[in-house]
Write a protein that holds these residues in place. Sequence first.
Motif, short mmCIF file in Angstrom:
data_model
loop_
_atom_site.label_atom_id
_atom_site.label_comp_id
_atom_site.label_asym_id
_atom_site.label_seq_id
_atom_site.Cartn_x
_atom_site.Cartn_y
_atom_site.Cartn_z
N GLN A 1 68.50 76.01 -38.35
CA GLN A 1 69.32 76.70 -37.35
C GLN A 1 70.76 76.83 -37.82
O GLN A 1 71.40 77.86 -37.61
CB GLN A 1 69.26 75.93 -36.03
N GLU A 2 71.30 75.81 -38.50
CA GLU A 2 72.66 75.89 -39.01
C GLU A 2 72.78 76.93 -40.11
O GLU A 2 73.77 77.67 -40.18
CB GLU A 2 73.09 74.52 -39.53
N ALA A 3 71.76 77.01 -40.99
CA ALA A 3 71.78 78.04 -42.03
C ALA A 3 71.71 79.44 -41.43
O ALA A 3 72.41 80.36 -41.87
CB ALA A 3 70.64 77.81 -43.01
N LEU A 4 70.89 79.61 -40.40
CA LEU A 4 70.79 80.92 -39.76
C LEU A 4 72.07 81.26 -39.01
O LEU A 4 72.45 82.44 -38.93
CB LEU A 4 69.61 80.93 -38.79
N ARG A 5 72.74 80.26 -38.47
CA ARG A 5 74.01 80.53 -37.79
C ARG A 5 75.07 81.04 -38.78
O ARG A 5 75.85 81.94 -38.48
CB ARG A 5 74.50 79.25 -37.10
N ASP B 1 56.74 79.87 -43.44
CA ASP B 1 57.58 80.77 -42.66
C ASP B 1 58.99 80.79 -43.23
O ASP B 1 59.59 79.73 -43.46
CB ASP B 1 57.64 80.32 -41.19
N LEU B 2 59.53 81.99 -43.40
CA LEU B 2 60.91 82.18 -43.83
C LEU B 2 61.63 83.00 -42.77
O LEU B 2 61.11 84.03 -42.31
CB LEU B 2 60.97 82.91 -45.19
N LEU B 3 62.79 82.56 -42.36
CA LEU B 3 63.55 83.22 -41.30
C LEU B 3 64.84 83.79 -41.86
O LEU B 3 65.52 83.16 -42.69
CB LEU B 3 63.87 82.24 -40.17
N PHE B 4 65.20 84.99 -41.39
CA PHE B 4 66.42 85.68 -41.76
C PHE B 4 67.07 86.23 -40.50
O PHE B 4 66.45 86.29 -39.43
CB PHE B 4 66.14 86.83 -42.74
N VAL B 5 68.32 86.65 -40.63
CA VAL B 5 69.07 87.27 -39.53
C VAL B 5 69.29 88.73 -39.89
O VAL B 5 69.87 89.03 -40.95
CB VAL B 5 70.41 86.56 -39.29
N VAL C 1 69.87 84.59 -31.04
CA VAL C 1 70.43 84.34 -32.36
C VAL C 1 71.81 83.72 -32.18
O VAL C 1 72.75 84.38 -31.71
CB VAL C 1 70.52 85.65 -33.18
N LEU C 2 71.94 82.47 -32.54
CA LEU C 2 73.19 81.74 -32.36
C LEU C 2 74.16 82.14 -33.46
O LEU C 2 73.89 81.97 -34.65
CB LEU C 2 72.95 80.23 -32.41
#
Length: 1037
Positions: free
Chosen positions: A788-792, A526-530, A601-602
């Motif tokens: 979560q920090e990278a997505l923030r 799984d790869l997550l992006f904003v 989304v933080l």
Amino acid sequence: MTTSPQPPTTVRKVVVEVVEARDLLPKDGQGSSSPYVMAEFDRQRKRTTTRFKEMNPVWNEAMEFIVSDPENMEFEVLEIEVFNDRKYGNGVGRKNQFLGRVKLYGNQFAKKGEERLFYFDLERKSMFNWVRGEIGLKIYYYDEFIHQEQIIPQQQLNTEQERTKTKTKSKTKSPPIVVPEEERVSEDPGPTEHCVPAEHSEWPPVLATGEDEEEELPPDEEEEPPPQVVNLPEEQFLPDMAGASVSEIQDTPVVKNLDAVRMRGTERMRNVKKPVGDEYTCPPVVPGRAAGDASERVPPRRRDFVEPMRYVFVRIIKARGLAKNDKPYVKICTPSRFVRSKPATYRPKDRHDSPEWNQVFTLGYNADSRNGNLEISVWDSPSEKFLGGVCFDLSEVPVRNTPHSPVASQWYHLEGAASDQSSTKISGDIQLSIWIGTRADDAFPKARSSDTSYMAHTRPKVYQSPKLWYLRVNVIEARDLNITPNLPPLTPPDIRVKVQMGFQSVRTMRGSVINRPSISFHWNEDLLFVAGEPLEDSVILVVEARTGNDFTPLGHTVLALNSIERRVDERRVAPKWYALEGGSYSGRVYLRVCLEGGYHVLDEAAHVCSDFRPTEKQLWKPAIGVLELCIMGAHALFPMKTRVAGKGSTDAYCVAKYGKKWVRTRTIPDSFDPRWNEQYTWQVYDPCTVLTVGVFDNWRMFADVSEDKPDYRMGKVRIRISTLENNKIYTNSYPLMVLSRTGLKKMGEIELAVRFAYTSVLPDTFRVYGQPLLPRMHYIRPIGVSQQEALRGAATKTVIQSMSQADPPLGHEVVRYMLDSDSPNWSMRKSKANWFRIVGFLAWAIGLTKWLDDIKRWRHPATTMFFHLIYIVLVCYPDLIIPLGFLYVVLIGIWCYRFKPKIPSGMDTRMSQADTVDPDELDEEFDTIPSSKPPDIVRIRYDRLRLVSARVQKVLGDLATQGERIQALMSWRDPRATKLFIGVCLVISMIMFVVPTKMVAVAVGFYYLRHPMFRDPMPPASLNFFRRLPSMSDRLM
């Protein structure tokens, strides 16, 4: 005589599609249920058919409701209840059994075409209900055009039918009518009208007639009219009457000769401080669960903690008959302000002596200005030639309130001073209008209040953060790849997948090779992006082969964000095969892609977050209250820039953020004590959130378009909403502190007034504080801390890009400072602050230990004797231990009520260790990554960090040693110690079998509290035994 056809009327309709329900409770006494759904909205009630003996019923039925007031649809409540039809059971109960309900508000509805299937958990009506399961709904609305001539005849026909039915019933008694099961309505004592489902309905369309009575607000206190000014009677208008037409003010200010300016007597306008217009009235509050009838409207409430600031408005339109000139302009002067207009323009067919400006100016109006005069003069720009002027007494300028129409402009003859030698050459007239108003005036946003180059950067604005989504890309496998054959023998290829969206790029791990009829590579990663709306970007997926440190692309595919499926729960999204591009056939890749709407989304730090709502709007809970903030002013601001002759100045403005809404006040130029008096409101969905207010010095107002001068931060204040009492106004000044490389600096003080109107009652408060802080998906499929920090960080960059495209843009340094984007960085100061926070938390345990030690050592004999008595009572009556413990907590809470904070706390410099920080540690905190300092400084800092880490290492080693000693009691690493421990445990168990427990407890307690004369100063045997137990520390290298 023919009548003209009337225009069509817009009718808004809400459609509720009941799809299915899952895992319902059996309520018919036979292990099953026969459920049906009852929906009520806007005083209309409809129901579905009954599904016989189904615990997972499927309806797929639509119910249509007509909205009587579309403008206030967001405040209407849709209540959906599920019942068990008792007529299909064994006759248990007198009424239909309740199976659960769902409450939704109008702001959760989607437009037609954007609706999706949502599953809502069924809620209980009271704490005694037993509820289980969920219901799947599709809810949307649309507007329909209906002609009046099609509605009125149908309504008349229905009226006649009702009269006929009434007469028939009064004459004859009709036999009982058998109602089909799909049209049966459950018993309900409420007065609302029962409706059948949409597919069986014969009701005509209903139009909103506006017959609902609205509560009238009390009229404001009328002003005393000044001489020669006619003030219309002031009334409190409702929001929908803000644009009502009122007769124009036709009074003309007294025009005075330029050399006959004099002070007025006591006859002057009285400055009444009261709210004016829609800006100073509170918007409707979303009604809570216990607000009574859901259709009731909450009337606007006046904000009684705002002092409206008054301004002198001058609208310069044009002039005529001027003396010979080139580029005339207008000067406007008051005793404290000076404003200059832009050069005039000319229409193509007008004469050169008829310039036009069409500009509105605002100048501050206070108690000192009322005694002065307003001078308006016309000048020629190249030669600075005086072309004439006119003067007004400010005490005789009319007052315009928001409901009033604009002040009519008039022509005034230009005059010259008697001392002017060229006064005979002055001629012409100027058309203008003058009035006194507030920021609620419709001319204020377009008005010019200073002579800065770029006015757009000085005006107040309201910004909205973009709607942020998590994009989940599940890379499953790839097949039929064109792999280069130049690999070493028996070496599997290193295939990876790189996914890029905008500035975000993530690469998968090495794929595992699966030997099938054709070689395929498997990841299942799984790869997550904003992603931020509007979803205009594309996702680029590249399959790469790694050779050493080089990556060779084997193929790629492009996915449009607006075509990706969205989901709001944990249901699985169907994967798809995507063909890879790159010349000839390059293979294919198997992906599962979706936009996650169930996460929040933080973009802020979790401990200072202002919003926890999920992305999808239909999952939002109703608002629980309204937060009102008044940014009143600042005091003693620090000079931030230097102007002419070395004079310092500050051009300050404020930015406040809560939730998705950002507000920016106007910029007060060249003032160390600015007064804004601007008030804003937010809907509050969770009380455990934080409001952030920052102060900045404006530099962009003097910058060219090509250059980007960042605004300088002057400090910020955080206020936690849960610390505010209900409907109480807090007015306080907070210090503005800034921590920079040079140390802590006080930049001034800011004065704020805040109020939180909490509309919920006690049961709703329990519900709010008992529900999870984050949405459901954060617990069903949690995201790792590092991810979560990278997505923030990606979310922060997305918000910065969106704010930079606004007009005027909100600077990236402002957004970063408000979002606290640098909080994860390493800081020795923050580490010390967190350590002292832990020590402060453990202070009560340390104090309790010292108190017990004092009792044990008989330092206060009376207290020790009283403790003996209490201990004996608790041992004899052990049932009192738990209730007395909770009672003690209650008494402590009541005692601490006296010391509760009177005002919301701001930044604490002492707790932040900002006042005692070492300069070198502060310079390290602001250093970049990688470091930009010389190698010797980096080496010194590294050695210092090693020393601190050695202390932390020692503490962690001691904790590990104590834990391993506990494990050594039964691990037989020390056979003698284990034998002794087992023997002592055996003796204790035998004694406990023989001796009563209360007697043992009394003996142990008295032994612990024995007098110091019976104590040995050496450590006890039990502690010596524990310290002799072995640990794993001797195995460390």
